[in-house]
Design a protein around this motif. Sequence first.
Motif, PDB file in Angstrom:
ATOM      1  N   VAL A 276      10.207 -27.423 -19.425  1.00  0.00           N
ATOM      2  CA  VAL A 276      10.670 -28.793 -19.662  1.00  0.00           C
ATOM      3  C   VAL A 276      10.347 -29.144 -21.106  1.00  0.00           C
ATOM      4  O   VAL A 276       9.290 -28.770 -21.615  1.00  0.00           O
ATOM      5  N   VAL A 277      11.260 -29.858 -21.743  1.00  0.00           N
ATOM      6  CA  VAL A 277      11.019 -30.342 -23.103  1.00  0.00           C
ATOM      7  C   VAL A 277      10.897 -31.856 -23.053  1.00  0.00           C
ATOM      8  O   VAL A 277      11.815 -32.552 -22.603  1.00  0.00           O
ATOM      9  N   LEU A 278       9.757 -32.363 -23.514  1.00  0.00           N
ATOM     10  CA  LEU A 278       9.503 -33.792 -23.518  1.00  0.00           C
ATOM     11  C   LEU A 278      10.025 -34.433 -24.793  1.00  0.00           C
ATOM     12  O   LEU A 278      10.043 -33.798 -25.857  1.00  0.00           O
ATOM     13  N   ALA A 279      10.439 -35.684 -24.697  1.00  0.00           N
ATOM     14  CA  ALA A 279      10.817 -36.441 -25.888  1.00  0.00           C
ATOM     15  C   ALA A 279       9.577 -36.627 -26.759  1.00  0.00           C
ATOM     16  O   ALA A 279       8.530 -37.072 -26.274  1.00  0.00           O
TER      17      ALA A 279
ATOM     18  N   SER B 176       0.484 -38.234 -23.452  1.00  0.00           N
ATOM     19  CA  SER B 176      -0.468 -37.962 -22.377  1.00  0.00           C
ATOM     20  C   SER B 176      -0.689 -36.474 -22.175  1.00  0.00           C
ATOM     21  O   SER B 176      -1.823 -36.015 -21.964  1.00  0.00           O
ATOM     22  N   LEU B 177       0.395 -35.696 -22.244  1.00  0.00           N
ATOM     23  CA  LEU B 177       0.301 -34.266 -21.963  1.00  0.00           C
ATOM     24  C   LEU B 177      -0.073 -33.448 -23.190  1.00  0.00           C
ATOM     25  O   LEU B 177      -0.401 -32.264 -23.074  1.00  0.00           O
ATOM     26  N   GLY B 178       0.016 -34.049 -24.370  1.00  0.00           N
ATOM     27  CA  GLY B 178      -0.469 -33.404 -25.571  1.00  0.00           C
ATOM     28  C   GLY B 178       0.451 -32.378 -26.185  1.00  0.00           C
ATOM     29  O   GLY B 178       0.072 -31.673 -27.125  1.00  0.00           O
ATOM     30  N   ARG B 179       1.688 -32.290 -25.716  1.00  0.00           N
ATOM     31  CA  ARG B 179       2.661 -31.345 -26.275  1.00  0.00           C
ATOM     32  C   ARG B 179       4.042 -31.714 -25.765  1.00  0.00           C
ATOM     33  O   ARG B 179       4.181 -32.515 -24.844  1.00  0.00           O
ATOM     34  N   ILE B 180       5.081 -31.103 -26.351  1.00  0.00           N
ATOM     35  CA  ILE B 180       6.438 -31.424 -25.902  1.00  0.00           C
ATOM     36  C   ILE B 180       7.079 -30.295 -25.105  1.00  0.00           C
ATOM     37  O   ILE B 180       8.056 -30.526 -24.390  1.00  0.00           O
TER      38      ILE B 180
ATOM     39  N   PRO C 250      -0.377 -26.400  -6.447  1.00  0.00           N
ATOM     40  CA  PRO C 250      -1.498 -25.490  -6.714  1.00  0.00           C
ATOM     41  C   PRO C 250      -1.309 -24.592  -7.934  1.00  0.00           C
ATOM     42  O   PRO C 250      -2.284 -24.265  -8.615  1.00  0.00           O
ATOM     43  N   ASP C 251      -0.075 -24.197  -8.223  1.00  0.00           N
ATOM     44  CA  ASP C 251       0.164 -23.289  -9.345  1.00  0.00           C
ATOM     45  C   ASP C 251       0.631 -23.998 -10.611  1.00  0.00           C
ATOM     46  O   ASP C 251       1.044 -23.343 -11.569  1.00  0.00           O
ATOM     47  N   SER C 252       0.581 -25.327 -10.634  1.00  0.00           N
ATOM     48  CA  SER C 252       0.907 -26.054 -11.861  1.00  0.00           C
ATOM     49  C   SER C 252      -0.181 -25.821 -12.904  1.00  0.00           C
ATOM     50  O   SER C 252      -1.315 -25.482 -12.555  1.00  0.00           O
ATOM     51  N   PRO C 253       0.134 -26.000 -14.187  1.00  0.00           N
ATOM     52  CA  PRO C 253      -0.909 -25.889 -15.215  1.00  0.00           C
ATOM     53  C   PRO C 253      -2.132 -26.714 -14.847  1.00  0.00           C
ATOM     54  O   PRO C 253      -2.019 -27.849 -14.377  1.00  0.00           O
ATOM     55  N   VAL C 254      -3.299 -26.160 -15.067  1.00  0.00           N
ATOM     56  CA  VAL C 254      -4.526 -26.685 -14.483  1.00  0.00           C
ATOM     57  C   VAL C 254      -4.833 -28.116 -14.909  1.00  0.00           C
ATOM     58  O   VAL C 254      -5.405 -28.882 -14.139  1.00  0.00           O
ATOM     59  N   ASP C 255      -4.439 -28.506 -16.125  1.00  0.00           N
ATOM     60  CA  ASP C 255      -4.815 -29.839 -16.615  1.00  0.00           C
ATOM     61  C   ASP C 255      -3.691 -30.863 -16.526  1.00  0.00           C
ATOM     62  O   ASP C 255      -3.856 -32.004 -16.957  1.00  0.00           O
ATOM     63  N   GLN C 256      -2.562 -30.494 -15.962  1.00  0.00           N
ATOM     64  CA  GLN C 256      -1.396 -31.369 -16.004  1.00  0.00           C
ATOM     65  C   GLN C 256      -1.609 -32.664 -15.215  1.00  0.00           C
ATOM     66  O   GLN C 256      -1.364 -33.767 -15.724  1.00  0.00           O
ATOM     67  N   LEU C 257      -2.081 -32.550 -13.992  1.00  0.00           N
ATOM     68  CA  LEU C 257      -2.319 -33.745 -13.186  1.00  0.00           C
ATOM     69  C   LEU C 257      -3.440 -34.581 -13.791  1.00  0.00           C
ATOM     70  O   LEU C 257      -3.357 -35.812 -13.838  1.00  0.00           O
ATOM     71  N   ALA C 258      -4.481 -33.911 -14.261  1.00  0.00           N
ATOM     72  CA  ALA C 258      -5.602 -34.639 -14.863  1.00  0.00           C
ATOM     73  C   ALA C 258      -5.146 -35.461 -16.059  1.00  0.00           C
ATOM     74  O   ALA C 258      -5.598 -36.599 -16.252  1.00  0.00           O
ATOM     75  N   ARG C 259      -4.270 -34.912 -16.872  1.00  0.00           N
ATOM     76  CA  ARG C 259      -3.769 -35.641 -18.039  1.00  0.00           C
ATOM     77  C   ARG C 259      -2.917 -36.840 -17.624  1.00  0.00           C
ATOM     78  O   ARG C 259      -2.985 -37.908 -18.247  1.00  0.00           O
ATOM     79  N   LEU C 260      -2.128 -36.694 -16.576  1.00  0.00           N
ATOM     80  CA  LEU C 260      -1.318 -37.821 -16.103  1.00  0.00           C
ATOM     81  C   LEU C 260      -2.203 -38.915 -15.518  1.00  0.00           C
ATOM     82  O   LEU C 260      -1.958 -40.113 -15.724  1.00  0.00           O
ATOM     83  N   LEU C 261      -3.245 -38.520 -14.812  1.00  0.00           N
ATOM     84  CA  LEU C 261      -4.198 -39.505 -14.290  1.00  0.00           C
ATOM     85  C   LEU C 261      -4.931 -40.213 -15.426  1.00  0.00           C
ATOM     86  O   LEU C 261      -5.165 -41.424 -15.369  1.00  0.00           O
TER      87      LEU C 261
END
Length: 257
Positions: free
Chosen positions: A160-163, A171-175, A225-236
């Motif tokens: 996925v490419v973020l704006a 929040s996620l620290g990259r695009i 479970p297999d999502s990048p380890v910090d993705q949910l934490a960054r959204l929270l």
Amino acid sequence: MNQEFTNRMLVVVEVTGARPDRPAYHAKVQVLNSRVAADAETAGWAVTRVAAADVTSVELLRITADADAIIIVGGEDVTPHFYGGATGYEGETAHFPVADEGQIALVQRALLVGTPLLGICRGLQIINVALGGNLVQHIDDGIHKNIDVPIDQILSTHDVVLAADSTLAASLGRIDISVQSAHHQIVDRLGAGLVAAAHAPDGLIEALEHESAPITGVQWHPEAPDSPVDQLARLLAGLAEQHGARSLRVDAPALAA
């Protein structure tokens, strides 16, 4: 645990508390929803889970009235009449119109009062429908979910490419990110005030956010479970930052007085 946000209330709003006719699907959904709640508690939130199909819209609004933030998680297709669609489309799932009505009301209230809100998968679609958008009722390109596989293998991994100027990218620290998704519907016309915040390789919208309110939706599953380890934490953490900014705005008039 982040003590700064201890006792701040986060409500995780699910579709339904039981699917006796689809036990395997229900078990998968519960794994994902439980991860959202558990990680939020680890981050310092006091978490309440509520199933929107199991209460009235009025009760759902009452239960969530004091929420400092809300997450609407995944599940079945949104009932088509809420966005002017027809039934009988390819891949149609069960519908929970009571849940749809309640979750739509939550988004509309969050917009009015400024409650930070995150939508995951179906939650993104609810956000779009609540603000007047509609949905493409079926996509089947093999990117957004794995096809003709057991439920435990349904999540597809793709880029996925973020704006670059989006709150989500901050929040996620990259695009450029990798995500896991499992959906067959997608945003068509964006709702009022919403902008696309991410796109999949096929050009379809994979995230959206409101241009002024703290409302964000991701079409993928950061809680998988297999999502990048910090993705949910960054959204929270992003929800926590939005809550903190809202609290400062609310307190500012009192401080000025």
